[in-house]
Design an enzyme around this catalytic site. Structure first.
Site, PDB file in Angstrom:
ATOM      1  N   VAL A  14       0.889  -1.151  -0.001  1.00  0.00           N
ATOM      2  CA  VAL A  14       0.085   0.071   0.062  1.00  0.00           C
ATOM      3  C   VAL A  14       0.940   1.089  -0.008  1.00  0.00           C
ATOM      4  O   VAL A  14       0.587   2.228  -0.652  1.00  0.00           O
ATOM      5  CB  VAL A  14      -0.878  -0.173   1.091  1.00  0.00           C
ATOM      6  CG1 VAL A  14      -1.942   1.167   1.237  1.00  0.00           C
ATOM      7  CG2 VAL A  14      -2.066  -1.216   1.271  1.00  0.00           C
ATOM      8  N   GLY A 134     -10.850  -1.755   0.312  1.00  0.00           N
ATOM      9  CA  GLY A 134      -9.709  -1.379  -0.710  1.00  0.00           C
ATOM     10  C   GLY A 134     -10.206  -0.033  -1.260  1.00  0.00           C
ATOM     11  O   GLY A 134     -10.234   0.886  -0.559  1.00  0.00           O
ATOM     12  N   LYS A 205     -13.491  -4.712   9.772  1.00  0.00           N
ATOM     13  CA  LYS A 205     -14.080  -3.922   8.526  1.00  0.00           C
ATOM     14  C   LYS A 205     -15.631  -3.570   8.953  1.00  0.00           C
ATOM     15  O   LYS A 205     -16.028  -2.515   8.890  1.00  0.00           O
ATOM     16  CB  LYS A 205     -13.914  -4.255   7.055  1.00  0.00           C
ATOM     17  CG  LYS A 205     -12.434  -4.364   6.737  1.00  0.00           C
ATOM     18  CD  LYS A 205     -12.272  -5.128   5.717  1.00  0.00           C
ATOM     19  CE  LYS A 205     -10.853  -5.168   5.013  1.00  0.00           C
ATOM     20  NZ  LYS A 205     -10.490  -6.128   3.946  1.00  0.00           N
TER      21      LYS A 205
HETATM   22  P1  NDP Z   1       3.161  -4.835   3.740  1.00  0.00           P
HETATM   23  O1  NDP Z   1       3.627  -6.139   4.685  1.00  0.00           O
HETATM   24  O2  NDP Z   1       3.309  -5.021   2.107  1.00  0.00           O
HETATM   25  O3  NDP Z   1       3.955  -3.512   3.952  1.00  0.00           O
HETATM   26  C1  NDP Z   1       4.167  -3.171   5.518  1.00  0.00           C
HETATM   27  C2  NDP Z   1       5.341  -2.216   5.351  1.00  0.00           C
HETATM   28  O4  NDP Z   1       5.521  -1.448   6.592  1.00  0.00           O
HETATM   29  C3  NDP Z   1       6.431  -2.595   4.950  1.00  0.00           C
HETATM   30  O5  NDP Z   1       7.294  -1.456   4.178  1.00  0.00           O
HETATM   31  C4  NDP Z   1       7.373  -2.584   6.194  1.00  0.00           C
HETATM   32  O6  NDP Z   1       8.791  -2.682   5.973  1.00  0.00           O
HETATM   33  C5  NDP Z   1       6.960  -1.717   7.211  1.00  0.00           C
HETATM   34  N1  NDP Z   1       6.975  -2.342   8.580  1.00  0.00           N
HETATM   35  C6  NDP Z   1       6.480  -3.506   9.058  1.00  0.00           C
HETATM   36  N2  NDP Z   1       6.487  -3.453  10.255  1.00  0.00           N
HETATM   37  C7  NDP Z   1       7.178  -2.624  10.643  1.00  0.00           C
HETATM   38  C8  NDP Z   1       7.722  -1.789  12.037  1.00  0.00           C
HETATM   39  N3  NDP Z   1       7.524  -2.589  13.101  1.00  0.00           N
HETATM   40  N4  NDP Z   1       8.258  -0.687  11.922  1.00  0.00           N
HETATM   41  C9  NDP Z   1       8.285   0.077  10.792  1.00  0.00           C
HETATM   42  N5  NDP Z   1       7.893  -0.555   9.638  1.00  0.00           N
HETATM   43  C10 NDP Z   1       7.232  -1.547   9.648  1.00  0.00           C
HETATM   44  O7  NDP Z   1       1.769  -4.402   3.950  1.00  0.00           O
HETATM   45  P2  NDP Z   1       0.513  -3.849   3.167  1.00  0.00           P
HETATM   46  O8  NDP Z   1       1.080  -2.691   2.459  1.00  0.00           O
HETATM   47  O9  NDP Z   1      -0.094  -4.953   2.593  1.00  0.00           O
HETATM   48  O10 NDP Z   1      -0.380  -3.342   4.193  1.00  0.00           O
HETATM   49  C11 NDP Z   1      -0.209  -2.140   4.839  1.00  0.00           C
HETATM   50  C12 NDP Z   1      -1.686  -1.858   5.583  1.00  0.00           C
HETATM   51  O11 NDP Z   1      -2.541  -1.661   4.690  1.00  0.00           O
HETATM   52  C13 NDP Z   1      -2.196  -2.648   6.526  1.00  0.00           C
HETATM   53  O12 NDP Z   1      -2.927  -2.202   7.558  1.00  0.00           O
HETATM   54  C14 NDP Z   1      -3.147  -3.572   5.709  1.00  0.00           C
HETATM   55  O13 NDP Z   1      -4.203  -4.063   6.613  1.00  0.00           O
HETATM   56  C15 NDP Z   1      -3.846  -2.433   4.861  1.00  0.00           C
HETATM   57  N6  NDP Z   1      -4.532  -2.870   3.763  1.00  0.00           N
HETATM   58  C16 NDP Z   1      -3.431  -3.436   2.869  1.00  0.00           C
HETATM   59  C17 NDP Z   1      -4.300  -3.580   1.414  1.00  0.00           C
HETATM   60  C18 NDP Z   1      -3.620  -4.571   0.377  1.00  0.00           C
HETATM   61  O14 NDP Z   1      -4.055  -4.939  -0.623  1.00  0.00           O
HETATM   62  N7  NDP Z   1      -2.370  -5.485   0.953  1.00  0.00           N
HETATM   63  C19 NDP Z   1      -5.636  -3.275   1.142  1.00  0.00           C
HETATM   64  C20 NDP Z   1      -6.096  -2.516   2.287  1.00  0.00           C
HETATM   65  C21 NDP Z   1      -5.505  -2.195   3.221  1.00  0.00           C
HETATM   66  P3  NDP Z   1       9.692  -3.634   4.927  1.00  0.00           P
HETATM   67  O15 NDP Z   1       9.079  -3.330   3.493  1.00  0.00           O
HETATM   68  O16 NDP Z   1      10.988  -2.914   4.997  1.00  0.00           O
HETATM   69  O17 NDP Z   1       9.538  -4.974   5.650  1.00  0.00           O
HETATM   70  N1  HSE Z   2      -6.230  -8.605   3.337  1.00  0.00           N
HETATM   71  C1  HSE Z   2      -7.291  -7.784   2.998  1.00  0.00           C
HETATM   72  C2  HSE Z   2      -8.125  -8.374   2.156  1.00  0.00           C
HETATM   73  C3  HSE Z   2      -6.785  -6.417   2.182  1.00  0.00           C
HETATM   74  O1  HSE Z   2      -7.914  -9.328   1.259  1.00  0.00           O
HETATM   75  O2  HSE Z   2      -9.502  -7.923   1.838  1.00  0.00           O
HETATM   76  C4  HSE Z   2      -7.710  -5.445   1.893  1.00  0.00           C
HETATM   77  O3  HSE Z   2      -8.126  -4.837   3.012  1.00  0.00           O
END
Ligand code: NDP
Ligand code: HSE
Length: 436
Positions: A14, A134, A205
């Site tokens: 994201v 999303g 959600k």
């Molecule tokens: P990712 O695992 O792809 O990314 C998480 C990021 O956070 C990475 O850059 C990671 O660093 C960093 N990170 C993780 N732990 C820590 C920490 N303790 N301290 C600092 N940085 C940290 O997750 P997503 O992008 O998929 O999800 C992010 C949020 O968005 C979540 O809340 C998820 O529920 C929400 N979300 C996700 C969707 C999706 O389609 N993926 C859709 C809608 C909501 P590094 O990359 O270096 O490991």
């Molecule tokens: N893990 C979540 C899903 C990401 O699959 O719907 C979007 O919130």
């Protein structure tokens, strides 16, 4: 006017998608927001990891607090996830007077009441459009577009990973674990994918949707939650023969006695649009007293669709930067002092129709025993199918559809059916909603 400076915590699916969309559409976004929006700082755990976005012009740090404490940053985007260390990060950003945009449903569902109270004290906004469904602007639709209505109920496919798994299993006969691994590789799944498949993500959600629909506090612990792991191919096939699809739904319904909050697999008539929402797509049906039923559809997960929602929040916050905090859209749609503690119903007070599948001995009187138990509990039968016993087996599968009944009556009836000496194993029960 000076550009708005954004700092991003998390550069994963994201966070990376958000950087890409903000850069790709910078000119169009500035035309809408009235100001340029630029990402100046970001944090990630592993600074050497390849990213889906370019970090040119962004100072990337391993310490999220470098971003949170940067006096130049106007808006902090929390795109890390989880409800652990991130809660302190968001509270620290608020304490520093920064507006926050998050995609984190677990954080909002579990700690939103506290976070919004702190944000209101500081006069800052915490925006969370990306946390539900999303890319679908469902928060904005309910909170603003439907604000003239009394919301009666809503029902949605609100987990993209779960819907992707169910679709691939049904259409291609693929294995559960194999499809889940693909959803993880595509960036759809949560860091802990049991949140997706056990219904926890959908319950987070639903907690948020119910709060903004009915003006109640966020109360995740009261959501009845079942995942998709127990759905069998057999039930998918029987449901189809009866004209239904099995979907994993989050349902919030206001009744005269209280509010039903439930997440579970559900049979839906296949003629309903929502029954035909497949893959990673999400859809939410919302019924308002004035508008009637409305349906919102779009990608429920993935980098760009989620970034679309995050960026929309950033634009909203930018437009509101100079507005008086009292005149902003309230975090949970209703004015904080108007949030009401309407009772949330215990599961045995839910009302639903049911699909039941049981295995019984193939001999006279068995079906009569089962139907008598249902009748004793005032449960009317809508349809019944008795299959031929599989080769070399004595037990026959019996499939029943019932009319709407109180869950307590159904629980008691199932216990009695399972106790019949002629019935083997457990009764499989899936709730059925006509969504009419
Ligand atoms: P990712 O695992 O792809 O990314 C998480 C990021 O956070 C990475 O850059 C990671 O660093 C960093 N990170 C993780 N732990 C820590 C920490 N303790 N301290 C600092 N940085 C940290 O997750 P997503 O992008 O998929 O999800 C992010 C949020 O968005 C979540 O809340 C998820 O529920 C929400 N979300 C996700 C969707 C999706 O389609 N993926 C859709 C809608 C909501 P590094 O990359 O270096 O490991
Ligand atoms: N893990 C979540 C899903 C990401 O699959 O719907 C979007 O919130």
């Amino acid at each position: 006017m000076k550009p708005v400076k954004v700092g991003i915590l998390g550069l994963g699916t994201v966070g990376g998608g958000t950087v890409n969309v903000l850069k790709r559409n910078a000119a169009e976004i500035a035309r809408r927001a009235g100001r340029e929006i630029i990402v100046t700082r970001a944090s990630s755990r592993d600074l050497g990891k390849p990213r889906i976005c370019s970090t040119e012009g962004i100072a990337v740090t391993a310490d999220p607090y470098d971003v949170i404490n940067d006096p130049e940053i106007d808006i902090v985007l929390e795109l890390i996830g989880g409800a652990g260390p991130v809660k302190d990060m968001v509270l620290a950003a608020i304490a520093n007077g920064k507006h926050v945009v998050t995609a984190n449903k677990s954080l909002i569902a579990l700690h939103g009441n506290e976070i919004f109270a702190k944000a209101s004290e500081k006069g800052v906004i915490v925006a969370f459009e990306a946390a539900v469904a999303g890319g679908i602007p469902i928060i904005k639709a309910i909170r603003e577009g439907l604000s003239g209505n009394q919301i009666q109920w809503l029902a949605g496919i609100i987990n993209g990973t779960g819907n992707f798994i169910l679709t691939e299993m049904r259409e291609k006969g693929r294995d559960f674990a194999d499809v889940l691994a693909e959803a993880q590789a595509l960036g759809y799944a949560e860091a802990d994918p049991t949140f997706d498949v056990e219904g926890i993500d959908a319950a987070h959600k639903l907690t948020i949707l119910a709060s903004i629909a009915f003006g109640i506090p966020l109360q995740f612990e009261k959501v009845y939650t079942e995942g998709i792991t127990k759905i069998t191919r057999l039930d998918v096939d029987y449901a189809e023969k009866l004209g239904y699809r099995i979907k994993h739904l989050g349902i919030a319904r206001k009744t005269g006695e209280g509010i039903e909050l439930r997440v579970h697999p559900t049979l839906i008539p296949e003629r309903r649009l929502i029954a035909n929402v497949n893959g990673v797509m999400n859809a939410v049906l919302v019924k308002g007293d004035a508008v009637g039923p409305t349906l919102y559809y779009g990608a429920g997960a993935g980098a760009d669709p989620t970034a679309s929602a995050v960026v929309a929040d950033v634009v909203d916050v930018t437009r509101a930067l100079t507005s008086d905090p009292e005149n902003r859209v309230p975090h949970l749609a209703f004015q904080p002092e108007a949030i009401k503690d309407i009772p949330i119903l215990a599961p045995d007070r839910f009302k639903s129709a049911y699909y039941l599948r049981l295995n019984a001995e193939d001999k006279p009187g068995v079906l009569a025993d089962v139907t008598k138990i249902l009748a004793d509990h005032r449960i009317s039968i809508e349809a019944i199918i008795q299959k031929e016993p599989p080769a070399n087996e004595k037990a026959v599968p019996i499939i029943l559809l019932t009319q709407v009944t109180l869950e307590k009556e159904m629980n008691d009836a199932i216990a009695k059916i399972e106790a019949l000496p002629t019935v083997t194993g457990q009764v499989c029960r899936i709730r059925l909603e006509t969504l009419g």
